[in-house]
Design a protein around this motif. Structure first.
Motif, PDB file in Angstrom:
ATOM      1  N   MET A   1       0.827  -1.198   0.000  1.00 24.22           N
ATOM      2  CA  MET A   1       0.000   0.000   0.000  1.00 24.22           C
ATOM      3  C   MET A   1       0.867   1.255   0.000  1.00 24.22           C
ATOM      4  O   MET A   1       1.927   1.269   0.609  1.00 24.22           O
ATOM      5  N   ARG A   2       0.342   2.285  -0.659  1.00 24.85           N
ATOM      6  CA  ARG A   2       1.094   3.546  -0.691  1.00 24.85           C
ATOM      7  C   ARG A   2       0.662   4.462   0.458  1.00 24.85           C
ATOM      8  O   ARG A   2      -0.539   4.622   0.701  1.00 24.85           O
ATOM      9  N   GLY A   3       1.644   5.037   1.160  1.00 26.63           N
ATOM     10  CA  GLY A   3       1.329   5.937   2.256  1.00 26.63           C
ATOM     11  C   GLY A   3       2.119   7.229   2.175  1.00 26.63           C
ATOM     12  O   GLY A   3       3.254   7.241   1.691  1.00 26.63           O
ATOM     13  N   VAL A   4       1.483   8.308   2.614  1.00 27.16           N
ATOM     14  CA  VAL A   4       2.173   9.594   2.753  1.00 27.16           C
ATOM     15  C   VAL A   4       2.258   9.877   4.243  1.00 27.16           C
ATOM     16  O   VAL A   4       1.282   9.680   4.968  1.00 27.16           O
ATOM     17  N   VAL A   5       3.437  10.318   4.704  1.00 30.59           N
ATOM     18  CA  VAL A   5       3.632  10.597   6.127  1.00 30.59           C
ATOM     19  C   VAL A   5       3.845  12.096   6.321  1.00 30.59           C
ATOM     20  O   VAL A   5       4.655  12.711   5.627  1.00 30.59           O
ATOM     21  N   LEU A   6       3.102  12.674   7.267  1.00 27.14           N
ATOM     22  CA  LEU A   6       3.220  14.103   7.581  1.00 27.14           C
ATOM     23  C   LEU A   6       3.895  14.270   8.935  1.00 27.14           C
ATOM     24  O   LEU A   6       3.504  13.604   9.915  1.00 27.14           O
ATOM     25  N   ILE A   7       4.883  15.141   8.979  1.00 29.17           N
ATOM     26  CA  ILE A   7       5.643  15.363  10.213  1.00 29.17           C
ATOM     27  C   ILE A   7       5.831  16.865  10.456  1.00 29.17           C
ATOM     28  O   ILE A   7       5.584  17.682   9.558  1.00 29.17           O
ATOM     29  N   SER A   8       6.331  17.188  11.658  1.00 30.93           N
ATOM     30  CA  SER A   8       6.740  18.565  11.943  1.00 30.93           C
ATOM     31  C   SER A   8       8.081  18.620  12.651  1.00 30.93           C
ATOM     32  O   SER A   8       8.640  19.706  12.807  1.00 30.93           O
ATOM     33  N   GLY A   9       8.568  17.484  13.139  1.00 35.23           N
ATOM     34  CA  GLY A   9       9.753  17.554  14.003  1.00 35.23           C
ATOM     35  C   GLY A   9      10.728  16.425  13.815  1.00 35.23           C
ATOM     36  O   GLY A   9      11.098  16.064  12.696  1.00 35.23           O
ATOM     37  N   SER A  10      11.092  15.824  14.930  1.00 33.47           N
ATOM     38  CA  SER A  10      12.183  14.854  14.955  1.00 33.47           C
ATOM     39  C   SER A  10      11.952  13.630  14.062  1.00 33.47           C
ATOM     40  O   SER A  10      12.886  13.079  13.473  1.00 33.47           O
ATOM     41  N   GLY A  11      10.717  13.217  13.960  1.00 33.54           N
ATOM     42  CA  GLY A  11      10.420  12.113  13.048  1.00 33.54           C
ATOM     43  C   GLY A  11      10.849  10.750  13.556  1.00 33.54           C
ATOM     44  O   GLY A  11      11.096   9.842  12.759  1.00 33.54           O
ATOM     45  N   SER A  12      10.882  10.576  14.876  1.00 36.12           N
ATOM     46  CA  SER A  12      11.256   9.240  15.371  1.00 36.12           C
ATOM     47  C   SER A  12      10.174   8.216  15.045  1.00 36.12           C
ATOM     48  O   SER A  12      10.477   7.052  14.781  1.00 36.12           O
ATOM     49  N   ASN A  13       8.931   8.643  15.024  1.00 35.35           N
ATOM     50  CA  ASN A  13       7.866   7.713  14.597  1.00 35.35           C
ATOM     51  C   ASN A  13       7.997   7.396  13.108  1.00 35.35           C
ATOM     52  O   ASN A  13       7.798   6.252  12.693  1.00 35.35           O
ATOM     53  N   LEU A  14       8.326   8.415  12.327  1.00 37.18           N
ATOM     54  CA  LEU A  14       8.587   8.178  10.897  1.00 37.18           C
ATOM     55  C   LEU A  14       9.684   7.124  10.740  1.00 37.18           C
ATOM     56  O   LEU A  14       9.570   6.208   9.926  1.00 37.18           O
ATOM     57  N   GLN A  15      10.739   7.252  11.543  1.00 41.09           N
ATOM     58  CA  GLN A  15      11.851   6.291  11.463  1.00 41.09           C
ATOM     59  C   GLN A  15      11.369   4.872  11.770  1.00 41.09           C
ATOM     60  O   GLN A  15      11.742   3.922  11.079  1.00 41.09           O
ATOM     61  N   ALA A  16      10.548   4.751  12.798  1.00 37.16           N
ATOM     62  CA  ALA A  16      10.023   3.421  13.154  1.00 37.16           C
ATOM     63  C   ALA A  16       9.215   2.852  11.988  1.00 37.16           C
ATOM     64  O   ALA A  16       9.286   1.653  11.690  1.00 37.16           O
ATOM     65  N   ILE A  17       8.466   3.721  11.313  1.00 34.27           N
ATOM     66  CA  ILE A  17       7.652   3.279  10.169  1.00 34.27           C
ATOM     67  C   ILE A  17       8.554   2.879   8.997  1.00 34.27           C
ATOM     68  O   ILE A  17       8.349   1.843   8.362  1.00 34.27           O
ATOM     69  N   ILE A  18       9.567   3.699   8.727  1.00 31.79           N
ATOM     70  CA  ILE A  18      10.503   3.383   7.629  1.00 31.79           C
ATOM     71  C   ILE A  18      11.192   2.039   7.911  1.00 31.79           C
ATOM     72  O   ILE A  18      11.306   1.184   7.029  1.00 31.79           O
ATOM     73  N   ASP A  19      11.624   1.858   9.154  1.00 30.85           N
ATOM     74  CA  ASP A  19      12.355   0.629   9.508  1.00 30.85           C
ATOM     75  C   ASP A  19      11.485  -0.619   9.337  1.00 30.85           C
ATOM     76  O   ASP A  19      11.996  -1.694   9.051  1.00 30.85           O
ATOM     77  N   GLN A  20      10.191  -0.450   9.536  1.00 28.69           N
ATOM     78  CA  GLN A  20       9.269  -1.599   9.472  1.00 28.69           C
ATOM     79  C   GLN A  20       8.558  -1.706   8.120  1.00 28.69           C
ATOM     80  O   GLN A  20       7.760  -2.631   7.929  1.00 28.69           O
ATOM     81  N   ALA A  21       8.806  -0.741   7.218  1.00 21.58           N
ATOM     82  CA  ALA A  21       7.982  -0.622   5.998  1.00 21.58           C
ATOM     83  C   ALA A  21       7.794  -1.946   5.253  1.00 21.58           C
ATOM     84  O   ALA A  21       6.665  -2.297   4.878  1.00 21.58           O
ATOM     85  N   ASN A  22       8.876  -2.690   5.063  1.00 22.04           N
ATOM     86  CA  ASN A  22       8.762  -3.956   4.326  1.00 22.04           C
ATOM     87  C   ASN A  22       7.868  -4.942   5.055  1.00 22.04           C
ATOM     88  O   ASN A  22       7.058  -5.627   4.440  1.00 22.04           O
ATOM     89  N   ASN A  23       8.034  -5.011   6.364  1.00 20.51           N
ATOM     90  CA  ASN A  23       7.258  -5.969   7.163  1.00 20.51           C
ATOM     91  C   ASN A  23       5.783  -5.619   7.227  1.00 20.51           C
ATOM     92  O   ASN A  23       4.945  -6.480   7.485  1.00 20.51           O
ATOM     93  N   ILE A  24       5.456  -4.331   7.049  1.00 23.74           N
ATOM     94  CA  ILE A  24       4.057  -3.930   7.205  1.00 23.74           C
ATOM     95  C   ILE A  24       3.413  -3.564   5.862  1.00 23.74           C
ATOM     96  O   ILE A  24       2.375  -2.893   5.825  1.00 23.74           O
ATOM     97  N   ASP A  25       4.037  -3.988   4.785  1.00 22.97           N
ATOM     98  CA  ASP A  25       3.486  -3.798   3.424  1.00 22.97           C
ATOM     99  C   ASP A  25       3.187  -2.334   3.121  1.00 22.97           C
ATOM    100  O   ASP A  25       2.139  -2.007   2.568  1.00 22.97           O
ATOM    101  N   LEU A  26       4.101  -1.467   3.512  1.00 27.24           N
ATOM    102  CA  LEU A  26       3.881  -0.043   3.281  1.00 27.24           C
ATOM    103  C   LEU A  26       4.992   0.512   2.404  1.00 27.24           C
ATOM    104  O   LEU A  26       6.174   0.277   2.651  1.00 27.24           O
ATOM    105  N   ASP A  27       4.565   1.259   1.392  1.00 23.70           N
ATOM    106  CA  ASP A  27       5.516   1.955   0.554  1.00 23.70           C
ATOM    107  C   ASP A  27       5.353   3.447   0.880  1.00 23.70           C
ATOM    108  O   ASP A  27       4.298   4.017   0.586  1.00 23.70           O
TER     109      ASP A  27
END
Ligand code: GRF
Length: 201
Positions: A1-27
């Motif tokens: 699935m395609r996802g867009v991520v919106l952030i304003s700061g450090s992006g540690s949650n973004l990092q967790a999502i990027i690190d797991q992207a393959n496992n969670i079927d997210l592009d």
């Protein structure tokens, strides 16, 4: 699935999502930040994900800002829009446009402590526990149907940063897990309820 991520700061949650992207079927198709200096932009660049900065201070109204954000999101035609520490409040029209496919992470046990400074407010209120909530975004600020929460105990010597740190550990586990439910088609918004595997949460 395609996802867009919106952030304003450090992006540690973004990092967790990027690190797991393959496992969670997210592009992750792109990352949009409301702040040009957000460290999350560097994280996205390191992962070769296109980035966009849409600086809210450059817009006269919330409507104009939202329109610019929508226009950018819609170029990528995402299946899911992920608010990962995006510190802007959207108009009702924006929330409506992505209804059923926009998730937000909020650092409190909603409905407690909507808004900002949640960790300090939880300590000041004498709470014994605190945590994180993930919810569908509807027109109500921090008020859409809750999908999942993780709890942490508040310790006697906690301050807002020690507490925030422990909550973040839970955020980084919970958000990818919930996104995976969505990409698997198990999680839906139905009649203003969050529904997992056909059951109202
Ligand atoms: C997190 O605590 C999230 O719950 C809140 O903003 C913070 C963002 O942190 N909405 P990060 O940018 O993901 O590190």
């Amino acid at each position: 699935m395609r996802g867009v991520v919106l952030i304003s700061g450090s992006g540690s949650n973004l990092q967790a999502i990027i690190d797991q992207a393959n496992n969670i079927d997210l592009d992750v198709s792109c990352v949009i930040s409301s702040h040009a200096d957000a460290y999350g932009l560097t994280r996205a660049e390191k992962a070769n994900i296109p980035t966009h900065v849409i600086d809210h201070t450059e817009f006269d109204s919330r409507e104009d800002f939202d329109q610019a954000v929508s226009k950018t999101i819609d170029q990528y035609n995402p299946d899911i829009v992920i608010l990962a520490g995006f510190m802007r409040i959207f108009t009702e029209a924006f929330a409506q446009h992505y209804c059923g496919k926009m998730l937000n992470i909020h650092p409190s046990l909603l409905p407690k402590f909507q808004g900002l400074n949640t960790h300090q407010r939880a300590i000041d209120a004498g709470e014994s526990e605190h945590g994180v909530s993930i919810h569908f975004v509807t027109a109500k600020l921090d008020g859409g149907p809750i999908i999942a929460q993780s709890r942490v105990a508040i310790l006697a010597d906690d301050n807002s940063s020690s507490l925030a740190k422990r909550v973040l550990v839970e955020e980084h586990k919970l958000f990818p897990k919930v996104i995976h439910w969505f990409t698997q088609g198990r999680l839906k918004l139905e009649n203003d309820n969050a529904v997992l595997d056909g059951k109202i949460l």
